[in-house]
Write a protein that holds these residues in place. Sequence first.
Motif, PDB file in Angstrom:
ATOM      1  N   GLY A  87       1.285  -0.837  -0.049  1.00  0.00           N
ATOM      2  CA  GLY A  87       0.047  -0.386  -0.246  1.00  0.00           C
ATOM      3  C   GLY A  87       0.595   1.232   0.114  1.00  0.00           C
ATOM      4  N   ILE A  88       1.841   1.307   1.128  1.00  0.00           N
ATOM      5  CA  ILE A  88       2.967   2.506   0.163  1.00  0.00           C
ATOM      6  C   ILE A  88       3.690   2.629  -0.758  1.00  0.00           C
ATOM      7  CG2 ILE A  88       4.503   3.663   2.285  1.00  0.00           C
ATOM      8  CD1 ILE A  88       4.112   2.015   4.626  1.00  0.00           C
ATOM      9  N   THR A  89       3.971   1.541  -1.436  1.00  0.00           N
ATOM     10  CA  THR A  89       5.059   1.561  -2.169  1.00  0.00           C
ATOM     11  C   THR A  89       3.321   1.897  -3.440  1.00  0.00           C
ATOM     12  OG1 THR A  89       4.641  -0.621  -2.919  1.00  0.00           O
ATOM     13  CG2 THR A  89       6.747   1.131  -1.545  1.00  0.00           C
ATOM     14  N   VAL A  90       2.899   1.949  -3.347  1.00  0.00           N
ATOM     15  CA  VAL A  90       1.649   2.060  -4.435  1.00  0.00           C
ATOM     16  C   VAL A  90       1.647   3.948  -4.303  1.00  0.00           C
ATOM     17  CG1 VAL A  90      -0.423   1.870  -5.319  1.00  0.00           C
ATOM     18  CG2 VAL A  90       0.688  -0.084  -4.876  1.00  0.00           C
ATOM     19  N   ILE A  91       1.265   3.937  -2.791  1.00  0.00           N
ATOM     20  CA  ILE A  91       0.935   5.571  -2.862  1.00  0.00           C
ATOM     21  C   ILE A  91       2.109   6.561  -3.286  1.00  0.00           C
ATOM     22  CG2 ILE A  91       0.152   6.711  -1.114  1.00  0.00           C
ATOM     23  CD1 ILE A  91      -1.292   5.236   0.257  1.00  0.00           C
ATOM     24  N   ALA A  92       3.070   5.565  -2.875  1.00  0.00           N
ATOM     25  CA  ALA A  92       4.245   6.597  -3.258  1.00  0.00           C
ATOM     26  C   ALA A  92       4.674   6.812  -4.574  1.00  0.00           C
ATOM     27  CB  ALA A  92       5.774   5.979  -3.030  1.00  0.00           C
ATOM     28  N   ALA A  93       4.262   5.313  -5.644  1.00  0.00           N
ATOM     29  CA  ALA A  93       4.310   5.732  -6.568  1.00  0.00           C
ATOM     30  C   ALA A  93       3.145   6.975  -7.895  1.00  0.00           C
ATOM     31  CB  ALA A  93       3.860   3.846  -7.974  1.00  0.00           C
ATOM     32  N   CYS A  94       2.493   6.436  -6.941  1.00  0.00           N
ATOM     33  CA  CYS A  94       1.194   7.478  -7.650  1.00  0.00           C
ATOM     34  C   CYS A  94       1.273   8.753  -7.753  1.00  0.00           C
ATOM     35  CB  CYS A  94      -0.265   7.211  -7.742  1.00  0.00           C
ATOM     36  SG  CYS A  94      -0.435   7.739  -5.544  1.00  0.00           S
ATOM     37  N   ALA A  95       2.242   9.152  -6.533  1.00  0.00           N
ATOM     38  CA  ALA A  95       2.850  10.656  -6.133  1.00  0.00           C
ATOM     39  C   ALA A  95       4.052  11.504  -7.313  1.00  0.00           C
ATOM     40  CB  ALA A  95       3.277  10.875  -5.286  1.00  0.00           C
ATOM     41  N   ALA A  96       4.042  10.146  -7.711  1.00  0.00           N
ATOM     42  CA  ALA A  96       6.174  10.466  -8.724  1.00  0.00           C
ATOM     43  C   ALA A  96       5.698  11.553 -10.035  1.00  0.00           C
ATOM     44  CB  ALA A  96       6.312   9.133  -9.207  1.00  0.00           C
ATOM     45  N   PRO A  97       6.156  12.796 -10.020  1.00  0.00           N
ATOM     46  CA  PRO A  97       6.195  13.771 -10.832  1.00  0.00           C
ATOM     47  C   PRO A  97       6.571  13.759 -12.066  1.00  0.00           C
ATOM     48  CG  PRO A  97       7.954  13.813  -9.404  1.00  0.00           C
ATOM     49  CD  PRO A  97       7.246  12.702  -8.828  1.00  0.00           C
ATOM     50  N   TRP A  98       7.637  11.852 -12.198  1.00  0.00           N
ATOM     51  CA  TRP A  98       8.542  11.902 -13.481  1.00  0.00           C
ATOM     52  C   TRP A  98       8.503  10.641 -13.757  1.00  0.00           C
ATOM     53  CZ3 TRP A  98      11.569  13.884  -9.701  1.00  0.00           C
ATOM     54  CH2 TRP A  98      11.112  15.747  -9.372  1.00  0.00           C
ATOM     55  N   LEU A  99       8.737  10.548 -14.935  1.00  0.00           N
ATOM     56  CA  LEU A  99       8.187   9.085 -15.368  1.00  0.00           C
ATOM     57  C   LEU A  99       9.107   7.924 -14.949  1.00  0.00           C
ATOM     58  CD1 LEU A  99       6.447   6.634 -17.556  1.00  0.00           C
ATOM     59  CD2 LEU A  99       8.282   7.749 -19.168  1.00  0.00           C
TER      60      LEU A  99
END
Length: 209
Positions: A87-99
């Motif tokens: 859950g934590i890594t998915v939330i962090a991934a969705c906030a990534a500003p760059w590809l």
Amino acid sequence: VVEGIKYVAQRPTLIMIMVLAFVVGSFGLNFPVFNSVMATTVFDADAEVFGLLGTIQACGTLAGALMAARRQGSRLKFVVGGAIGFGITVIAACAAPWLWLYAIMLIPTGWAAVTFLNSCNVTLQMTVDPRYRGRVMALYMVLVMGGTPLGAPLMGWLAEILGARASVFLAGLISLVAGLWGLWHWNRHAPQGELRRRVRRIRVRFMGR
């Protein structure tokens, strides 16, 4: 089948694994959907990048599988930890500003996903009475795989309505909440405060008395 369901219903640990498997499998493990909408609508990428994202995530999955093969002892902590970490890594991934940052975050996401699934599978295989193992594993597969036809269209629809980042965030949040519920459930039903002793040992080791 009814006897298998009754067997699971009488064992809190099995109930926890089944609930986590259904929730995370239905709403979190939909990365063919998430990667496609993130690549096309957020990062304006093409099908080649979408395929590359899947390959990068597979690297994390492979690493998680290799580490799981070396793991010994109780797997229940990895069931709960895997769900929370996913859950934590998915939330962090969705906030990534760059590809490229999103692609990097897919590595720990894949690692957490396979850690969770492998730990669920092994825990069931090792703890279930052999007379019920086939029925329990069948029920587990129905929950972890059968929820995808329900969750994937729902998360894809949410991506259209709310946007790709919001959909991925909700998937991570649902998985995280499920993992935290699993932690509470484990603590509540652990024999003689097993989880409390584990936490106390970790605290003494890293923070002193």
